[in-house]
Design a protein around this motif. Structure first.
Motif, PDB file in Angstrom:
ATOM      1  N   GLY A  36       0.891  -1.221  -0.007  1.00 49.50           N
ATOM      2  CA  GLY A  36      -0.008   0.098   0.036  1.00 49.50           C
ATOM      3  C   GLY A  36       0.900   1.272  -0.176  1.00 49.50           C
ATOM      4  O   GLY A  36       0.545   2.271  -0.706  1.00 49.50           O
ATOM      5  N   LEU A  37       1.757   1.394   0.782  1.00 52.96           N
ATOM      6  CA  LEU A  37       2.844   2.377   0.861  1.00 52.96           C
ATOM      7  C   LEU A  37       3.425   2.628  -0.693  1.00 52.96           C
ATOM      8  O   LEU A  37       3.710   3.587  -0.834  1.00 52.96           O
ATOM      9  N   GLY A  41       2.855   5.851  -2.970  1.00 55.06           N
ATOM     10  CA  GLY A  41       4.123   6.692  -3.365  1.00 55.06           C
ATOM     11  C   GLY A  41       4.089   6.724  -4.951  1.00 55.06           C
ATOM     12  O   GLY A  41       4.360   7.656  -5.489  1.00 55.06           O
ATOM     13  N   LEU A  42       3.788   5.574  -5.868  1.00 53.02           N
ATOM     14  CA  LEU A  42       3.813   5.722  -7.233  1.00 53.02           C
ATOM     15  C   LEU A  42       2.810   6.569  -7.863  1.00 53.02           C
ATOM     16  O   LEU A  42       2.485   7.064  -8.624  1.00 53.02           O
ATOM     17  N   LEU A  43       1.375   6.425  -7.202  1.00 51.69           N
ATOM     18  CA  LEU A  43       0.200   7.154  -7.504  1.00 51.69           C
ATOM     19  C   LEU A  43      -0.031   8.643  -7.181  1.00 51.69           C
ATOM     20  O   LEU A  43      -0.930   9.333  -7.454  1.00 51.69           O
ATOM     21  N   THR A  44       1.176   9.046  -6.450  1.00 47.91           N
ATOM     22  CA  THR A  44       1.028  10.667  -6.141  1.00 47.91           C
ATOM     23  C   THR A  44       0.603  11.554  -7.088  1.00 47.91           C
ATOM     24  O   THR A  44       0.087  12.658  -7.010  1.00 47.91           O
ATOM     25  N   GLY A  45       1.016  11.393  -8.466  1.00 45.21           N
ATOM     26  CA  GLY A  45       1.210  12.261  -9.286  1.00 45.21           C
ATOM     27  C   GLY A  45      -0.382  11.997  -9.956  1.00 45.21           C
ATOM     28  O   GLY A  45      -0.622  12.957 -10.853  1.00 45.21           O
ATOM     29  N   GLN A  48      -6.823  10.724  -9.854  1.00 46.79           N
ATOM     30  CA  GLN A  48      -8.015   9.694  -9.866  1.00 46.79           C
ATOM     31  C   GLN A  48      -7.629   8.298  -9.467  1.00 46.79           C
ATOM     32  O   GLN A  48      -8.307   7.931  -8.549  1.00 46.79           O
ATOM     33  N   ALA A  49      -6.200   7.827  -9.875  1.00 46.50           N
ATOM     34  CA  ALA A  49      -5.817   6.742  -9.365  1.00 46.50           C
ATOM     35  C   ALA A  49      -5.753   6.745  -7.760  1.00 46.50           C
ATOM     36  O   ALA A  49      -6.044   5.714  -7.100  1.00 46.50           O
ATOM     37  N   GLY A  50      -5.136   7.851  -7.229  1.00 43.92           N
ATOM     38  CA  GLY A  50      -4.834   8.090  -5.709  1.00 43.92           C
ATOM     39  C   GLY A  50      -6.225   8.046  -5.230  1.00 43.92           C
ATOM     40  O   GLY A  50      -6.307   7.463  -4.006  1.00 43.92           O
ATOM     41  N   MET A  51      -7.332   8.669  -5.655  1.00 42.91           N
ATOM     42  CA  MET A  51      -8.394   8.450  -4.864  1.00 42.91           C
ATOM     43  C   MET A  51      -9.056   7.140  -4.913  1.00 42.91           C
ATOM     44  O   MET A  51      -9.650   6.647  -3.838  1.00 42.91           O
ATOM     45  N   TRP A  52      -8.970   6.484  -5.771  1.00 48.54           N
ATOM     46  CA  TRP A  52      -9.283   4.938  -5.980  1.00 48.54           C
ATOM     47  C   TRP A  52      -8.564   4.108  -4.830  1.00 48.54           C
ATOM     48  O   TRP A  52      -9.087   3.255  -4.282  1.00 48.54           O
ATOM     49  N   LEU A  53      -7.246   4.434  -4.676  1.00 43.00           N
ATOM     50  CA  LEU A  53      -6.284   3.585  -3.866  1.00 43.00           C
ATOM     51  C   LEU A  53      -6.866   3.953  -2.480  1.00 43.00           C
ATOM     52  O   LEU A  53      -6.863   3.177  -1.535  1.00 43.00           O
ATOM     53  N   GLY A  54      -7.156   5.247  -2.306  1.00 39.35           N
ATOM     54  CA  GLY A  54      -7.418   5.863  -0.774  1.00 39.35           C
ATOM     55  C   GLY A  54      -9.046   5.090  -0.539  1.00 39.35           C
ATOM     56  O   GLY A  54      -9.151   4.768   0.486  1.00 39.35           O
TER      57      GLY A  54
END
Length: 54
Positions: A36-37, A41-45, A48-54
């Protein structure tokens, strides 16, 4: 000449201090947290992908 006392590691009356035993017992949980970490870190930029991960 005085004899030196060897350090005895067999007494484990404080299991919360034994980090290696904890890591072996919680291997699956730690793997999930590490993945998860890395993904976070990879999806910080990518918003949309960051919101799905969260």
């Amino acid at each position: 000449m005085a004899k030196t006392k060897k350090f005895n590691r067999t007494k484990r009356n404080r299991p919360y201090l034994n980090v290696l035993d904890f890591m072996v017992q919680e291997k699956t949980f730690l793997a999930i947290v590490i993945v998860g970490l890395v993904l976070a870190g990879l999806l910080t930029g990518y918003g949309q992908a960051g919101m799905w991960l969260g």
